[in-house]
Design an enzyme around this catalytic site. Structure first.
Site, PDB file in Angstrom:
ATOM      1  N   ARG A  93      -5.920 -12.439  -9.058  1.00  0.00           N
ATOM      2  CA  ARG A  93      -5.894 -11.437  -7.983  1.00  0.00           C
ATOM      3  C   ARG A  93      -7.313 -10.932  -7.714  1.00  0.00           C
ATOM      4  O   ARG A  93      -7.718 -10.732  -6.575  1.00  0.00           O
ATOM      5  CB  ARG A  93      -4.975 -10.295  -8.427  1.00  0.00           C
ATOM      6  CG  ARG A  93      -4.574  -9.368  -7.344  1.00  0.00           C
ATOM      7  CD  ARG A  93      -3.738  -8.215  -7.875  1.00  0.00           C
ATOM      8  NE  ARG A  93      -4.029  -7.003  -7.130  1.00  0.00           N
ATOM      9  CZ  ARG A  93      -4.979  -6.149  -7.439  1.00  0.00           C
ATOM     10  NH1 ARG A  93      -5.743  -6.336  -8.481  1.00  0.00           N
ATOM     11  NH2 ARG A  93      -5.164  -5.086  -6.685  1.00  0.00           N
ATOM     12  N   ASP A 153       3.838   1.344   7.176  1.00  0.00           N
ATOM     13  CA  ASP A 153       4.827   1.826   6.189  1.00  0.00           C
ATOM     14  C   ASP A 153       5.541   3.068   6.738  1.00  0.00           C
ATOM     15  O   ASP A 153       6.747   3.236   6.542  1.00  0.00           O
ATOM     16  CB  ASP A 153       4.134   2.177   4.875  1.00  0.00           C
ATOM     17  CG  ASP A 153       3.155   1.097   4.451  1.00  0.00           C
ATOM     18  OD1 ASP A 153       3.435   0.360   3.516  1.00  0.00           O
ATOM     19  OD2 ASP A 153       2.109   0.986   5.118  1.00  0.00           O
ATOM     20  N   ARG A 156       8.052   1.966   9.181  1.00  0.00           N
ATOM     21  CA  ARG A 156       9.223   1.410   8.468  1.00  0.00           C
ATOM     22  C   ARG A 156      10.082   2.554   7.928  1.00  0.00           C
ATOM     23  O   ARG A 156      11.318   2.514   8.003  1.00  0.00           O
ATOM     24  CB  ARG A 156       8.766   0.536   7.296  1.00  0.00           C
ATOM     25  CG  ARG A 156       8.195  -0.799   7.746  1.00  0.00           C
ATOM     26  CD  ARG A 156       7.615  -1.580   6.577  1.00  0.00           C
ATOM     27  NE  ARG A 156       7.203  -2.906   7.001  1.00  0.00           N
ATOM     28  CZ  ARG A 156       6.235  -3.611   6.437  1.00  0.00           C
ATOM     29  NH1 ARG A 156       5.544  -3.111   5.420  1.00  0.00           N
ATOM     30  NH2 ARG A 156       5.937  -4.807   6.873  1.00  0.00           N
ATOM     31  N   HIS A 180      -1.613   1.416   0.774  1.00  0.00           N
ATOM     32  CA  HIS A 180      -0.690   0.506   1.464  1.00  0.00           C
ATOM     33  C   HIS A 180      -0.299  -0.519   0.402  1.00  0.00           C
ATOM     34  O   HIS A 180      -0.960  -1.556   0.259  1.00  0.00           O
ATOM     35  CB  HIS A 180      -1.394  -0.141   2.662  1.00  0.00           C
ATOM     36  CG  HIS A 180      -0.607  -1.275   3.273  1.00  0.00           C
ATOM     37  ND1 HIS A 180       0.609  -1.112   3.849  1.00  0.00           N
ATOM     38  CD2 HIS A 180      -0.894  -2.599   3.379  1.00  0.00           C
ATOM     39  CE1 HIS A 180       1.057  -2.286   4.291  1.00  0.00           C
ATOM     40  NE2 HIS A 180       0.152  -3.206   4.011  1.00  0.00           N
TER      41      HIS A 180
HETATM   42  N1  LIG Z   1      -2.499  -3.745   6.685  1.00  0.00           N
HETATM   43  C1  LIG Z   1      -1.276  -4.170   6.983  1.00  0.00           C
HETATM   44  O1  LIG Z   1      -0.374  -3.367   7.250  1.00  0.00           O
HETATM   45  C2  LIG Z   1      -1.039  -5.664   6.991  1.00  0.00           C
HETATM   46  C3  LIG Z   1       0.205  -6.183   7.372  1.00  0.00           C
HETATM   47  C4  LIG Z   1       0.375  -7.578   7.395  1.00  0.00           C
HETATM   48  C5  LIG Z   1      -0.684  -8.409   7.003  1.00  0.00           C
HETATM   49  N2  LIG Z   1      -1.867  -7.837   6.615  1.00  0.00           N
HETATM   50  C6  LIG Z   1      -3.011  -8.651   6.186  1.00  0.00           C
HETATM   51  O2  LIG Z   1      -3.665  -9.176   7.328  1.00  0.00           O
HETATM   52  C7  LIG Z   1      -4.421 -10.328   6.937  1.00  0.00           C
HETATM   53  C8  LIG Z   1      -4.143 -11.464   7.909  1.00  0.00           C
HETATM   54  O3  LIG Z   1      -2.796 -11.910   7.767  1.00  0.00           O
HETATM   55  P1  LIG Z   1      -2.282 -13.182   8.596  1.00  0.00           P
HETATM   56  O4  LIG Z   1      -0.842 -13.331   8.303  1.00  0.00           O
HETATM   57  O5  LIG Z   1      -2.756 -13.055   9.996  1.00  0.00           O
HETATM   58  O6  LIG Z   1      -3.109 -14.344   7.867  1.00  0.00           O
HETATM   59  P2  LIG Z   1      -3.522 -15.734   8.525  1.00  0.00           P
HETATM   60  O7  LIG Z   1      -3.899 -16.622   7.379  1.00  0.00           O
HETATM   61  O8  LIG Z   1      -2.509 -16.189   9.497  1.00  0.00           O
HETATM   62  O9  LIG Z   1      -4.857 -15.368   9.360  1.00  0.00           O
HETATM   63  C9  LIG Z   1      -6.062 -15.036   8.753  1.00  0.00           C
HETATM   64  C10 LIG Z   1      -7.151 -15.666   9.604  1.00  0.00           C
HETATM   65  O10 LIG Z   1      -8.432 -15.206   9.135  1.00  0.00           O
HETATM   66  C11 LIG Z   1      -9.329 -16.273   9.402  1.00  0.00           C
HETATM   67  N3  LIG Z   1     -10.572 -16.052   8.664  1.00  0.00           N
HETATM   68  C12 LIG Z   1     -10.773 -16.147   7.325  1.00  0.00           C
HETATM   69  N4  LIG Z   1     -12.073 -15.849   7.060  1.00  0.00           N
HETATM   70  C13 LIG Z   1     -12.671 -15.559   8.229  1.00  0.00           C
HETATM   71  C14 LIG Z   1     -13.976 -15.155   8.596  1.00  0.00           C
HETATM   72  N5  LIG Z   1     -14.946 -15.003   7.672  1.00  0.00           N
HETATM   73  N6  LIG Z   1     -14.249 -14.918   9.902  1.00  0.00           N
HETATM   74  C15 LIG Z   1     -13.286 -15.083  10.831  1.00  0.00           C
HETATM   75  N7  LIG Z   1     -12.017 -15.457  10.541  1.00  0.00           N
HETATM   76  C16 LIG Z   1     -11.728 -15.688   9.255  1.00  0.00           C
HETATM   77  C17 LIG Z   1      -8.556 -17.518   8.989  1.00  0.00           C
HETATM   78  O11 LIG Z   1      -9.099 -18.677   9.577  1.00  0.00           O
HETATM   79  C18 LIG Z   1      -7.168 -17.190   9.514  1.00  0.00           C
HETATM   80  O12 LIG Z   1      -6.954 -17.719  10.824  1.00  0.00           O
HETATM   81  C19 LIG Z   1      -4.006 -10.638   5.488  1.00  0.00           C
HETATM   82  O13 LIG Z   1      -4.994 -10.119   4.618  1.00  0.00           O
HETATM   83  C20 LIG Z   1      -2.692  -9.875   5.347  1.00  0.00           C
HETATM   84  O14 LIG Z   1      -2.421  -9.541   4.002  1.00  0.00           O
HETATM   85  C21 LIG Z   1      -2.062  -6.501   6.612  1.00  0.00           C
END
Ligand SMILES: NC(=O)c1ccc[n+]([C@@H]2O[C@H](COP(=O)([O-])OP(=O)(O)OC[C@H]3O[C@@H](n4cnc5c(N)ncnc54)[C@H](O)[C@@H]3O)[C@@H](O)[C@H]2O)c1
Length: 321
Positions: A93, A153, A156, A180
């Site tokens: 992690r 959250d 939700r 979160h």
């Molecule tokens: N905060 C919240 O409430 C919440 C909720 C859902 C998901 N998330 C988070 O959002 C993030 C994205 O989730 P997702 O499902 O879209 O993932 P995903 O894998 O579909 O998309 C992530 C994208 O980031 C791109 N990426 C990686 N490094 C990069 C960089 N240096 N510059 C530009 N682009 C880059 C990847 O190519 C990918 O397309 C994850 O960390 C997920 O845990 C947060």
């Protein structure tokens, strides 16, 4: 006549994956932005999303949709970072976290180099840690670097409370505070239905045999809802896309909305050196003010516990000041 040059409301989304593209879609439908720009280190993905979305232009309120260059950071009003890396087989992690911190640093360096005046909204997980990392890296005032925190959250929570009580969700005000993640908690002291505190409402309503048990179950269900969605479909994107649009509205329209975004704490609630979801007034400047609500001891203790957990990770990453 007003001769001031017209400035389009410009939003740059970094990370065009599931969350970034869903947010782009909901934002386009909202009419809040004049320009939406997508950026991803997977150029083909960014271009594909841009073309797909742009073909909906005839159905959206007027909006330009393009791929972003780094120079677009300069005059953006809002930059939303959803870029993240997924866990590799066998990766710890902490290793994953270190890689995601590196991604946030790279993006923040590009934003700062452009002398951007934007508000930066971090979405990538773990959002509270990455918000703190982005803040430390940028050297910007803390109000301009915010995380999506517990806005999703809290939504939700409102949805589940609405279903449980049989009251329209729009008459339910309720907040999840803290991380979160696993140490988040329901702020029952701030929960009200149509102006009635939750205690007053429970006295009027005879639906639950054991309202204390019902409250515990509701809070647990909120905490576990992301896990359930992930079990079913691998990731979550619709709820967060809408939550981000609500935060974008507060910033782009300077609504002064109260949202539990993740904000760096400098003494509020007796906490320092950590970013957590707390009630904030959000405007064009980002977090205008943290509402230092007088929480009862059990809720204050839960916030302190959340902060302690976050600070341990911050220290492991060497981000502590
Ligand atoms: N905060 C919240 O409430 C919440 C909720 C859902 C998901 N998330 C988070 O959002 C993030 C994205 O989730 P997702 O499902 O879209 O993932 P995903 O894998 O579909 O998309 C992530 C994208 O980031 C791109 N990426 C990686 N490094 C990069 C960089 N240096 N510059 C530009 N682009 C880059 C990847 O190519 C990918 O397309 C994850 O960390 C997920 O845990 C947060």
């Amino acid at each position: 006549m007003n001769n001031a040059p017209w400035k389009p409301r410009k939003v740059v989304i970094v990370g065009a994956g599931a969350v970034g593209s869903t947010f782009a879609y909901t934002l386009a439908q909202s009419g809040l932005a004049d320009e939406i720009l997508l950026r991803d280190h997977n150029h083909d993905l960014a271009m594909g999303q841009v073309l797909d979305l742009a073909h909906g232009q005839a159905f959206f309120p007027s909006v330009q949709i393009h791929e972003a260059e780094t120079t677009d950071f300069a005059d953006a009003h809002l930059i939303v970072i959803t870029a993240g890396s997924k866990q590799r087989p066998g990766e710890s992690r902490l290793d994953l976290l270190q890689r995601n911190v590196k991604i946030i640093y790279e993006i923040m360096d590009e934003i700062v180099a452009q002398k951007s005046a934007a508000v930066v909204l971090i979405v990538s997980n773990p959002v509270d840690i990455l918000t703190y990392a982005a803040y430390k890296r940028s050297g910007w005032p803390r109000g301009r670097i915010i995380g999506s925190g517990t806005v999703l959250d809290s939504a939700r929570f409102r949805s589940l409370l609405s279903q449980h009580c049989g009251v329209d969700v729009h008459n339910v005000h309720a907040y999840i505070l803290g991380e979160h993640g696993d140490s988040e908690f329901a702020a029952w002291s701030m929960t009200n239905l149509a102006g009635l505190s939750i205690d007053q409402y429970c006295h009027l309503c005879s639906k639950c045999d054991d309202w204390q048990e019902a409250r515990k179950k509701l809070a647990d269900d909120v905490k576990h809802s992301a896990y359930h969605i992930i079990e079913y479909k691998g990731a979550t994107w619709f709820g967060v896309g809408l939550a981000l649009t609500q935060i974008a509205a507060a910033i782009l329209r300077s609504q002064h909305g109260v949202l539990t975004v993740s904000s760096v704490l400098e003494g509020e609630f007796g906490l320092h050196g950590v970013s957590l979801g707390v009630p904030c007034i959000v405007s064009q400047n980002g977090v205008e003010r943290i509402l230092e609500v007088n929480l009862p001891p059990d809720e204050h203790n839960a916030l302190v516990k959340s902060a302690t957990i976050m600070r341990e990770t911050i220290a492991q990453l060497g981000l502590a000041s």
